[in-house]
Design a protein around this motif. Structure first.
Motif, PDB file in Angstrom:
ATOM      1  N   SER A 124       0.826  -1.202   0.000  1.00 12.97           N
ATOM      2  CA  SER A 124       0.000   0.000   0.000  1.00 12.97           C
ATOM      3  C   SER A 124       0.861   1.253   0.000  1.00 12.97           C
ATOM      4  CB  SER A 124      -0.923   0.002   1.221  1.00 12.97           C
ATOM      5  OG  SER A 124      -0.194  -0.217   2.416  1.00 12.97           O
ATOM      6  N   GLY A 125       2.103   1.120   0.420  1.00 17.40           N
ATOM      7  CA  GLY A 125       3.085   2.202   0.340  1.00 17.40           C
ATOM      8  C   GLY A 125       4.311   1.671  -0.371  1.00 17.40           C
ATOM      9  N   ARG A 145      -2.461  -3.702   8.491  1.00 15.78           N
ATOM     10  CA  ARG A 145      -1.431  -2.940   7.784  1.00 15.78           C
ATOM     11  C   ARG A 145      -0.152  -2.908   8.611  1.00 15.78           C
ATOM     12  NH1 ARG A 145       0.403   2.361   7.909  1.00 15.78           N
ATOM     13  NH2 ARG A 145       1.181   3.192   5.941  1.00 15.78           N
ATOM     14  N   ALA A 146       0.982  -3.187   7.959  1.00 16.95           N
ATOM     15  CA  ALA A 146       2.290  -3.160   8.611  1.00 16.95           C
ATOM     16  C   ALA A 146       3.166  -2.098   7.959  1.00 16.95           C
ATOM     17  CB  ALA A 146       2.969  -4.525   8.512  1.00 16.95           C
ATOM     18  N   ALA A 147       3.893  -1.333   8.778  1.00 21.43           N
ATOM     19  CA  ALA A 147       4.771  -0.270   8.282  1.00 21.43           C
ATOM     20  C   ALA A 147       6.227  -0.650   8.537  1.00 21.43           C
ATOM     21  CB  ALA A 147       4.436   1.058   8.957  1.00 21.43           C
ATOM     22  N   VAL A 174       7.289   2.679   3.879  1.00 20.16           N
ATOM     23  CA  VAL A 174       6.879   1.544   3.059  1.00 20.16           C
ATOM     24  C   VAL A 174       5.873   0.740   3.888  1.00 20.16           C
ATOM     25  CG1 VAL A 174       7.651  -0.621   2.006  1.00 20.16           C
ATOM     26  CG2 VAL A 174       9.072   1.447   1.861  1.00 20.16           C
ATOM     27  N   SER A 175       4.772   0.351   3.285  1.00 18.73           N
ATOM     28  CA  SER A 175       3.743  -0.363   4.039  1.00 18.73           C
ATOM     29  C   SER A 175       3.150  -1.493   3.211  1.00 18.73           C
ATOM     30  CB  SER A 175       2.637   0.595   4.495  1.00 18.73           C
ATOM     31  OG  SER A 175       2.027   1.228   3.388  1.00 18.73           O
ATOM     32  N   VAL A 176       2.664  -2.500   3.921  1.00 20.85           N
ATOM     33  CA  VAL A 176       2.041  -3.668   3.298  1.00 20.85           C
ATOM     34  C   VAL A 176       0.731  -3.938   4.022  1.00 20.85           C
ATOM     35  CG1 VAL A 176       2.262  -6.131   2.801  1.00 20.85           C
ATOM     36  CG2 VAL A 176       4.277  -4.638   2.682  1.00 20.85           C
ATOM     37  N   ALA A 229       7.561  -6.549  10.766  1.00 11.88           N
ATOM     38  CA  ALA A 229       6.630  -5.721  11.526  1.00 11.88           C
ATOM     39  C   ALA A 229       5.299  -6.435  11.692  1.00 11.88           C
ATOM     40  CB  ALA A 229       6.420  -4.372  10.841  1.00 11.88           C
ATOM     41  N   ALA A 230       4.671  -6.231  12.849  1.00  7.74           N
ATOM     42  CA  ALA A 230       3.348  -6.774  13.101  1.00  7.74           C
ATOM     43  C   ALA A 230       2.303  -5.851  12.487  1.00  7.74           C
ATOM     44  CB  ALA A 230       3.107  -6.921  14.600  1.00  7.74           C
ATOM     45  N   ALA A 231       1.314  -6.436  11.849  1.00  4.65           N
ATOM     46  CA  ALA A 231       0.256  -5.641  11.222  1.00  4.65           C
ATOM     47  C   ALA A 231      -0.659  -5.049  12.294  1.00  4.65           C
ATOM     48  CB  ALA A 231      -0.551  -6.506  10.259  1.00  4.65           C
TER      49      ALA A 231
END
Length: 418
Positions: free
Chosen positions: A151-152, A220-222, A175-177, A214-216
């Motif tokens: 998403s980022g 969403r995780a950043a 940056v994000s997922v 990273a934990a969501a």
């Protein structure tokens, strides 16, 4: 001895009692367990991660059902308001004879791929007598499972510095997922750990570090990843991969890593290129700290085009995020006339960016084989009334013979080469 005789007498009394009463006690203690029927109505086939209402028909073969408990398969959950539980129990029922009762409950489907999932249904009579459990099977299409998405997106960065969603800016959005349900909506309940790795790089390999796990939070995780180049030169064609054991892996877009890239703090942005024969100035329609420039970028080639000086006439420029910028390259007379009769009219701009664009010959930029995800081609002339970046605005020579080339660029990290 008297004590021993008493113990023997007690033991004998217990055995005799069991034998004498066996004809009466055994039918009650070992009676056949009653059975019942349970079916989905209709069979539930939700998409991965979706919440759906399940309808279950229940009837008794013998006795009267007072309680029914439905246990969801691994990965599924029963939804009650904002709470998600592994099972749901219906009480106060009275199902007997030929009666069929329909029970309704809300459940969330598993994110993981699979062709079938086993549900367990238990029933009991009011006196506590348990029925034989019933196992039900529901299917979930493998083409509708959850997925990961950047998403980022990672963008170009300096060697060893944090990669963000704005090129060469360490303080911008991370940056994000995110985890998507089967219908493409973010799975707000997902809180698992997502890990990043380097999926690809085509030149100047690097080592991924920084915050790459990273934990969501609400799906969403950043991250704050960084790539340290293994070689001295710039790295191109980098791509990140995001993974979680319950969701298929996803890949980011491509980006590059430079050894040096300095943001400008003034408008117009001016890059001092003393020691080379290229001087660059630029303005943007939305000035900001994202405006930056770098010179001496190599490894840029256009088909059928010979650059006048790879080291001296290649410029990489980044406009503010979401903005366009006008870049002015000043090329020394020696660069313009390095061969006989090679004036400014014979100088073109070879250009590369991470999106398709129209080229000088009216075609489309071709994919750069050395840099996956990037497109390369000669810049077309800008249209007077509605210029579309990237395009060449103008080119001319000053009285002293210096070449002045102006071109319009998009935000990102485009590379121009004359």
């Amino acid at each position: 001895m008297k004590r021993t005789r008493i113990r023997a007498l007690v033991g004998a009394t217990i055995v005799v009692g069991l034998l004498a009463g066996s004809a009466v006690l055994m039918p009650a203690a070992f009676a056949a367990t009653p059975t019942f029927n349970a079916t989905f109505a209709p069979a539930a086939t939700p998409k991965g991660g979706d919440e759906a209402t399940y309808m279950m028909n229940v009837s008794s073969n013998n006795g009267s059902i007072s309680t029914v408990t439905v246990t969801a398969p691994t990965g599924f959950s029963i939804v009650t308001g904002t709470t998600r539980l592994p099972s749901v129990t219906f009480t106060g029922l009275s199902i007997s004879g030929s009666a069929v009762q329909t029970l309704s409950f809300h459940a969330r489907a598993a994110c993981t791929p699979g062709s079938s999932y086993q549900w367990t249904v238990n029933a009991a009579q009011k006196n506590g007598t348990q029925y034989v459990p019933v196992t039900l099977t529901s299917s979930v299409g493998v083409d509708s499972v959850c997925s990961l998405r950047f998403s980022g997106q990672p963008t170009s960065a300096v060697d060893g510095e944090t990669i963000t969603t704005v090129p060469y800016s360490t303080a911008s959005d991370p940056v994000s997922v995110e985890v998507l349900e089967g219908d493409g909506v973010r799975d707000q309940s997902f809180g698992g750990t997502i890990n990043l790795s380097t999926a690809a790089q085509t030149a100047g390999g690097g080592t991924l570090g920084g915050a790459i796990s990273a934990a969501a939070n609400q799906g969403r995780a950043a991250f704050a990843p960084a790539i340290t180049l293994n070689q001295g030169g710039a790295g191109f064609g980098f791509q990140l991969s995001a993974a979680n054991s319950l969701v298929p892996t996803a890949s980011s877009g491509f980006f590059s890593v430079q050894t040096e890239f300095t943001p400008c703090t003034a408008t117009p942005c001016t890059t001092d290129t003393s020691g080379t024969e290229l001087e660059t100035t630029a303005t943007a329609n939305n000035p900001g700290n994202g405006l930056a420039s770098s010179v001496g970028i190599a490894d840029l080639e256009c088909s059928g085009y010979t650059p006048v000086s790879v080291e001296q006439a290649t410029n990489e420029f980044i406009a503010p995020h979401g903005a366009t910028a006008v870049v002015t390259d000043l090329l020394a007379k020696g660069v313009i006339h390095n061969t006989s009769n090679n004036g400014i009219s014979q100088v073109f701009t070879c250009f590369r960016q991470d999106a398709p664009f129209s080229t000088l010959n009216g075609g489309q930029a071709s994919q750069d084989p050395s840099h996956p995800g990037f497109y390369v081609g000669l810049l077309a002339t800008c249209k007077n009334k509605r210029p579309v970046a990237p395009c060449e605005i103008s080119k001319n020579e000053t009285n002293s013979g210096v070449g002045v080339i102006k071109y319009l660029i998009n935000s990102g990290d485009p590379v121009g080469h004359h």
